[in-house]
Every structure is written in structure tokens, then in C-alpha cells.
Design an enzyme around this catalytic site. Structure first.
Site, PDB file in Angstrom:
ATOM      1  CB  CYS A   1      -0.991  -0.037   1.155  1.00 23.99           C
ATOM      2  SG  CYS A   1      -2.351   1.171   0.934  1.00 23.99           S
TER       3      CYS A   1
ATOM      4  CG  HIS B   1      -4.244  -3.092   2.626  1.00 27.38           C
ATOM      5  ND1 HIS B   1      -3.117  -3.025   3.411  1.00 27.38           N
ATOM      6  CD2 HIS B   1      -4.588  -1.810   2.342  1.00 27.38           C
ATOM      7  CE1 HIS B   1      -2.788  -1.756   3.614  1.00 27.38           C
ATOM      8  NE2 HIS B   1      -3.657  -0.996   2.973  1.00 27.38           N
TER       9      HIS B   1
ATOM     10  CD  GLU C   1      -1.900  -6.244   4.314  1.00 29.56           C
ATOM     11  OE1 GLU C   1      -1.949  -5.061   4.703  1.00 29.56           O
ATOM     12  OE2 GLU C   1      -1.890  -6.546   3.102  1.00 29.56           O
TER      13      GLU C   1
END
Length: 301
Positions: free
Chosen positions: A142, A235, A237
């Protein structure tokens, strides 16, 4: 194989409850295995949540990893106890004479500032320069990806009229790239950004290759320097409820925030989120670790 972390790290309990194989440093020292040294530069204010998110993904591979958590010495973290940083984190000054197999640079909630306005920018530049010769492969996430693209290649970021917020469909743009091994041609990933990098700028840099993008969310995955640098603007994750927490936090602050797109069932924030990015998130991190870290790193760093 396990990830090696401090036995007292709060994320350890969370991971064990999810059957993620973790090992203490004390036990690891009894084994004759050369674990991969992975540093995580955690720029997020929600340090413990980010720890759990990343450790969950990198712990889901056959590789044994020795994880080192880093924070910025030139920035005062107000959302985490100093005791936590002192107990579990190091600074760049502590590790600058070491080498690492892999480095992860997280996002940070500073994207509306110019890079030069960020109070730790000079320190971050030193770390990114260090990574070019002391790290086998670095994964930027990001804002960390925006920072890396800007520092290494001069790729600018641009403000958006509206925040990109939700879970978006992406298309693979380059076939037969190891980072995307096992990916479907279309896959989902969360985004939460007020700024963007543009495909046209990426394509002007011959050292960079655009791997995946979205009609709605724009650029997502970019690779450079034959895999020594990987950039993920989304993102992958994120946990199931991360976007929900961001949405509720901003509403409590009185901000004019839209419901995250393609996230809640029936787009109703009173219903549960639908997770459509988990499998490709695991693939992204496992492919990075396997093909760009494990397969490329020397046995002796």
C-alpha cells in the site's frame, strides 16, 4: 514449517488459536536448520493487528522463518505501548549491519501528505537504499509500495476524488510470472486508499512490470529488478473484519465514508463481510517467499 517469534509476542496466542505453526527462538536454536531471516518494517499504528495479519500469511508455508520486527526510530508511535516496542521491536540502527533474506514494508496512514512531509521519510529512504544490497527481496504494501515506487523509480502518487475502499476484482496482466503462480485470471483484493499510482507512469519505467490491476481500483501488483522489489498497492493481508473496523472507526469520527464496496453481504453493513481474497492473499505471500526469497537467497547471507 513454523515462524520463529518471541514467546511473549501477543500475536503468538492469536496464531496458535488458528493452528498457525509458531516456534519460540529458544526451541529454534536447538535445530540445525538455516531459517530465512525476514524483517517486517511495521509502519501501521495498529501494530499488533498488523503483526498478526502478516505472520498469519507468512507462517502458512513450508519454510521456517526467523522474523524480526522493526519500527521507525524517528517517529513516536502513539497508538502502541512503548513497552511493546521495547520488548519486541528493533530499529534500523540495530540491524543495519545485518543482511536479510526478505523485508516487508507495510502501509501507513500518511498518504495524503507528500512523501517529504512524512516525519520519518529520511529514515525510510535509508532503509530502502539498504534493502537494495542487503535484502534478497523486499515486498512493499500500500503506502509502502507507493513510497518504494517513488524512491526507487520516481513514480508519483496522485490524490483521488473519492477514497478507494472495498474489495475489488483484478485481472492478471502478465502470464507465467512466478509471483502469480496458481492465480486465477481474475482475483479479489481489498483496497483502502486516498491516493493512487497510475498505470501510465508504471509502463514508462522499463525496469517495472505491471502484473495485475483493477478497472475500479487501478494498479495492484508491480514487480521490479527481477523480483528484488515487489509492490502490492492493495491489502491482501487484511483480516476478515479490517475494512469493517475502518468503516466503523471513520463513522464514529463523523467522517463522510461510503460503505466498503463488494464487502458486506448484500452491501449491508449490518450483515457479515464476505471474504473473497484469502486464497490469493496466501498465494501472493507464499509465492513471494518461495520464488523470490527462498529460491534466490544464498545459504550464507
Amino acid at each position: 514449517m513454523p515462524i520463529i517469534i518471541d514467546k511473549d509476542l501477543p500475536a503468538r496466542k492469536v496464531l496458535q488459536e488458528e493452528n498457525i505453526f509458531v516456534m519460540t527462538k529458544e526451541r529454534a536454536e536447538t535445530q540445525d536448520i538455516r531459517a530465512l531471516k525476514i524483517a517486517i518494517l511495521n509502519l501501521m499504528p495498529t501494530k499488533q493487528e498488523t503483526e498478526a495479519q502478516l505472520l498469519r500469511l507468512i507462517g502458512n508455508t513450508p519454510l521456517q522463518l526467523d522474523v524480526h520486527l522493526l519500527h521507525m526510530e524517528s517517529h513516536l508511535s502513539r497508538n502502541v505501548a512503548q513497552e511493546h516496542l521495547t520488548s519486541f521491536y528493533k530499529t534500523f540502527r540495530d540491524i543495519e549491519n545485518e543482511k536479510f533474506d526478505g523485508l516487508i514494508i507495510t502501509g501507513a496512514p500518511v498518504e495524503t501528505l507528500s512523501f517529504e512531509e512524512v516525519d520519518y521519510w529520511e529514515e525510510l529512504k535509508r532503509i530502502m537504499e539498504y534493502s537494495k544490497t542487503n535484502v534478497t527481496s523486499t515486498l512493499h504494501i500500500c503506502w509502502g509500495a507507493q513510497a518504494g515506487l517513488y524512491h526507487h523509480y520516481g513514480v508519483p502518487k496522485y490524490p483521488l476524488k473519492e477514497k478507494i475502499f472495498g474489495v475489488f476484482e483484478h485481472e492478471v496482466r502478465e502470464q507465467h510470472v512466478k509471483l502469480l503462480q496458481g492465480f486465477d485470471e481474475l482475483f479479489f483484493a481489498p483496497h483502502s486508499r486516498h491516493t493512487e499510482v497510475r498505470e501510465s507512469d508504471i509502463r514508462e519505467v522499463k525496469e517495472l512490470t505491471l502484473l495485475a490491476n483493477s478497472e475500479e481500483a487501478g494498479v495492484h501488483l508491480v514487480i521490479g529488478q527481477e523480483g528484488r522489489q515487489v509492490f502490492a498497492l492493495g491489502h491482501s493481508e487484511y483480516s476478515c473484519d479490517t475494512l469493517k473496523q475502518e468503516y466503523e472507526r471513520d463513522r464514529q469520527k463523523g467522517l463522510n465514508i461510503d460503505v466498503p464496496k463488494n464487502y458486506f453481504k448484500h452491501n449491508n453493513p449490518n450483515e457479515k463481510p464476505l471474504v473473497r481474497w484469502r486464497s490469493h492473499g496466501n498465494l501472493l505471500f507464499s509465492n513471494w517467499l518461495n520464488y523470490y526469497v527462498y529460491q534466490e537467497t544464498p545459504y550464507v547471507l
